[in-house]
Design a protein around this motif. Structure first.
Motif, short mmCIF file in Angstrom:
data_model
loop_
_atom_site.label_atom_id
_atom_site.label_comp_id
_atom_site.label_asym_id
_atom_site.label_seq_id
_atom_site.Cartn_x
_atom_site.Cartn_y
_atom_site.Cartn_z
N MET A 167 2.57 -4.21 10.59
CA MET A 167 3.30 -4.85 9.50
C MET A 167 4.79 -4.75 9.76
O MET A 167 5.33 -3.65 9.94
CB MET A 167 2.96 -4.18 8.16
N SER A 168 5.48 -5.85 9.83
CA SER A 168 6.91 -5.87 10.07
C SER A 168 7.65 -5.28 8.88
O SER A 168 7.25 -5.45 7.73
CB SER A 168 7.36 -7.34 10.27
N PRO A 169 8.81 -4.59 9.14
CA PRO A 169 9.59 -4.04 8.04
C PRO A 169 10.06 -5.10 7.05
O PRO A 169 10.37 -4.80 5.91
CB PRO A 169 10.78 -3.38 8.76
N LYS A 170 10.12 -6.37 7.50
CA LYS A 170 10.60 -7.42 6.62
C LYS A 170 9.51 -7.92 5.69
O LYS A 170 9.80 -8.58 4.71
CB LYS A 170 11.15 -8.58 7.47
N GLU A 171 8.26 -7.65 6.04
CA GLU A 171 7.16 -8.10 5.21
C GLU A 171 7.04 -7.22 3.97
O GLU A 171 7.27 -6.03 4.01
CB GLU A 171 5.85 -8.06 5.99
N VAL A 172 6.67 -7.82 2.87
CA VAL A 172 6.49 -7.09 1.61
C VAL A 172 5.07 -7.31 1.11
O VAL A 172 4.62 -8.45 0.99
CB VAL A 172 7.51 -7.55 0.54
N THR A 173 4.38 -6.23 0.86
CA THR A 173 3.04 -6.31 0.29
C THR A 173 3.08 -5.69 -1.10
O THR A 173 3.46 -4.53 -1.26
CB THR A 173 2.01 -5.56 1.15
N LYS A 174 2.71 -6.45 -2.11
CA LYS A 174 2.70 -5.96 -3.48
C LYS A 174 1.27 -5.58 -3.87
O LYS A 174 0.34 -6.36 -3.66
CB LYS A 174 3.24 -7.01 -4.45
N VAL A 175 1.12 -4.38 -4.40
CA VAL A 175 -0.18 -3.90 -4.86
C VAL A 175 -0.08 -3.66 -6.37
O VAL A 175 0.69 -2.80 -6.80
CB VAL A 175 -0.58 -2.60 -4.14
N ILE A 225 -0.96 -2.10 -9.61
CA ILE A 225 -1.68 -0.93 -10.12
C ILE A 225 -1.43 -0.73 -11.61
O ILE A 225 -1.74 0.33 -12.17
CB ILE A 225 -1.29 0.35 -9.35
N THR A 226 -0.90 -1.75 -12.25
CA THR A 226 -0.51 -1.61 -13.66
C THR A 226 -1.71 -1.41 -14.58
O THR A 226 -1.58 -0.81 -15.66
CB THR A 226 0.28 -2.84 -14.13
N GLU A 227 -2.88 -1.91 -14.18
CA GLU A 227 -4.06 -1.79 -15.03
C GLU A 227 -4.98 -0.64 -14.61
O GLU A 227 -6.03 -0.43 -15.20
CB GLU A 227 -4.86 -3.10 -15.01
N ASP A 228 -4.59 0.08 -13.55
CA ASP A 228 -5.44 1.14 -13.01
C ASP A 228 -5.13 2.49 -13.63
O ASP A 228 -3.99 2.76 -14.03
CB ASP A 228 -5.28 1.24 -11.49
N VAL A 229 -6.16 3.33 -13.72
CA VAL A 229 -6.00 4.72 -14.15
C VAL A 229 -6.47 5.59 -13.00
O VAL A 229 -7.60 5.48 -12.53
CB VAL A 229 -6.83 5.02 -15.41
N PHE A 230 -5.59 6.47 -12.52
CA PHE A 230 -5.91 7.32 -11.37
C PHE A 230 -6.11 8.75 -11.82
O PHE A 230 -5.28 9.32 -12.54
CB PHE A 230 -4.78 7.26 -10.34
N LYS A 231 -7.24 9.35 -11.40
CA LYS A 231 -7.54 10.74 -11.76
C LYS A 231 -6.72 11.73 -10.94
O LYS A 231 -6.47 12.85 -11.38
CB LYS A 231 -9.03 11.03 -11.55
N PRO A 251 -3.73 11.97 -7.24
CA PRO A 251 -2.90 11.21 -6.29
C PRO A 251 -3.69 10.59 -5.16
O PRO A 251 -3.29 9.54 -4.64
CB PRO A 251 -1.91 12.27 -5.78
N ASN A 252 -4.80 11.22 -4.77
CA ASN A 252 -5.57 10.68 -3.67
C ASN A 252 -6.14 9.30 -4.00
O ASN A 252 -6.26 8.44 -3.13
CB ASN A 252 -6.70 11.65 -3.31
N GLU A 253 -6.51 9.08 -5.28
CA GLU A 253 -7.00 7.76 -5.68
C GLU A 253 -5.90 6.70 -5.53
O GLU A 253 -6.16 5.58 -5.13
CB GLU A 253 -7.51 7.80 -7.12
N LEU A 254 -4.66 7.08 -5.87
CA LEU A 254 -3.53 6.17 -5.70
C LEU A 254 -3.31 5.87 -4.22
O LEU A 254 -3.09 4.71 -3.84
CB LEU A 254 -2.26 6.79 -6.31
N VAL A 255 -3.39 6.90 -3.39
CA VAL A 255 -3.26 6.71 -1.94
C VAL A 255 -4.30 5.72 -1.44
O VAL A 255 -4.00 4.77 -0.71
CB VAL A 255 -3.41 8.06 -1.20
N ASN A 256 -5.55 5.92 -1.84
CA ASN A 256 -6.63 5.05 -1.38
C ASN A 256 -6.45 3.61 -1.85
O ASN A 256 -6.72 2.66 -1.11
CB ASN A 256 -7.99 5.59 -1.85
N LYS A 257 -6.00 3.45 -3.09
CA LYS A 257 -5.79 2.11 -3.64
C LYS A 257 -4.73 1.36 -2.85
O LYS A 257 -4.94 0.21 -2.42
CB LYS A 257 -5.37 2.23 -5.11
N ILE A 258 -3.58 2.00 -2.64
CA ILE A 258 -2.49 1.34 -1.93
C ILE A 258 -2.86 1.13 -0.46
O ILE A 258 -2.62 0.06 0.11
CB ILE A 258 -1.19 2.16 -2.04
#
Length: 286
Positions: free
Chosen positions: A1-9, A11-17, A19-26
């Motif tokens: 992935m080039s530094p100029k590329e932007v990937t938006k994820v 997570i506004t509707e997600d609930v994470f139990k 930090p590892n769940e957040l890591v996996n999601k992203i």
């Protein structure tokens, strides 16, 4: 992935139990080589998480709702290091935890012989009884390959029931006193290859000797670094006492598990005491 590329994820509707769940999601939206960077960013300011192991509902009531206790770990000390408790005790502890609470219920299913079918069925029993996390002690597997085979079946049984449930692979620091069990540095690989989220070290024989009687700080840092490279969380346990906490702070595992340290007279067969939990938190987080 080039530094100029932007990937938006989103997570506004997600609930994470955790930090590892957040890591996996992203990470699921990015190349794998970025996962480690994300994990470091998410976890770098995180406290060492506490796992405390009540043996009955009365002890669990002491822990439920207590700040800084992430995991309530349903265990039966009378049946071994990772002795399994009864399904109705797991269900009862789950009912004690309020809906929406950040506390998670883990449950041990035993110090397992190399019986993948039996382990899978026991794991399904634990998760269907309410466990968010299932812990398996690899007593019987003789090597890494046998450990992976057993744990792949356990993970399948758990994930087929609940994709959000997590699995812990537990090895033994005092393996030299056992006839079998994988080496401590094989545990992270077994976790990673089987799809488990957490690699744990405990002691098998509960005779007053602890984790640091068998493995030193450098060896445990090596264990942690290998697990991190494989994107697996690290949990340490095994008669951890107050004198060990400075070493724990040097190693910085994701999780530590205790029972003896918070029991009356520091005896794992006695009763968990709230004041000893508070003392532990003061010492660990100061």
């Amino acid at each position: 992935m080039s530094p100029k590329e932007v990937t938006k994820v989103d997570i506004t509707e997600d609930v994470f139990k955790d930090p590892n769940e957040l890591v996996n999601k992203i990470s699921s939206h990015l190349d794998l080589k970025y996962t480690k960077v994300i994990q470091t960013y998410v976890m770098e300011d995180g406290k060492i998480k506490l796992l405390i192991s009540p043996k009955n509902l009365e002890e669990a009531k002491t822990i439920v709702g207590m700040p800084d206790i992430t995991y309530i770990d349903c265990k039966n000390p009378l049946e071994g290091s990772l002795g399994a408790n009864f399904p109705w005790i797991i269900k009862g502890m789950k009912k004690l935890i309020p809906e929406g609470s950040s506390q998670l219920l883990s449950a041990t299913i035993g110090d397992f012989p190399h019986l993948p079918g039996s382990a899978s069925l026991a794991a399904l029993g634990a998760v269907s009884s309410g466990a968010d996390i299932v812990k398996v002690g690899l007593k019987g597997p003789k090597n890494e390959n046998q450990g992976i085979k057993l744990m792949k079946n356990v993970v399948k049984a758990v994930k087929d029931y609940s994709e959000k449930a997590q699995v812990v692979v537990a090895g033994y620091a005092d393996r030299s006193r056992m006839q079998t069990s994988p080496t401590f540095l094989e545990i992270p690989t077994i976790a990673s290859e089987s799809g488990a989220e957490i690699a744990m070290l405990d002691t098998h024989i509960k005779d007053g000797k602890g984790l640091f009687d068998f493995l030193n700080v450098d060896e445990l840092i090596q264990f942690k670094e290998k697990a991190e490279d494989l994107n697996v969380e690290v949990a340490l346990a095994g008669k951890l006492m107050k004198k060990d906490l400075q070493k724990i702070k040097i190693i910085k595992p994701d999780i530590i598990g205790v029972r003896s340290l918070v029991c009356e007279n520091f005896d794992r067969n006695m009763t968990i005491k709230a004041d000893l939990i508070e003392n532990l938190k003061l010492e660990l987080y100061k």
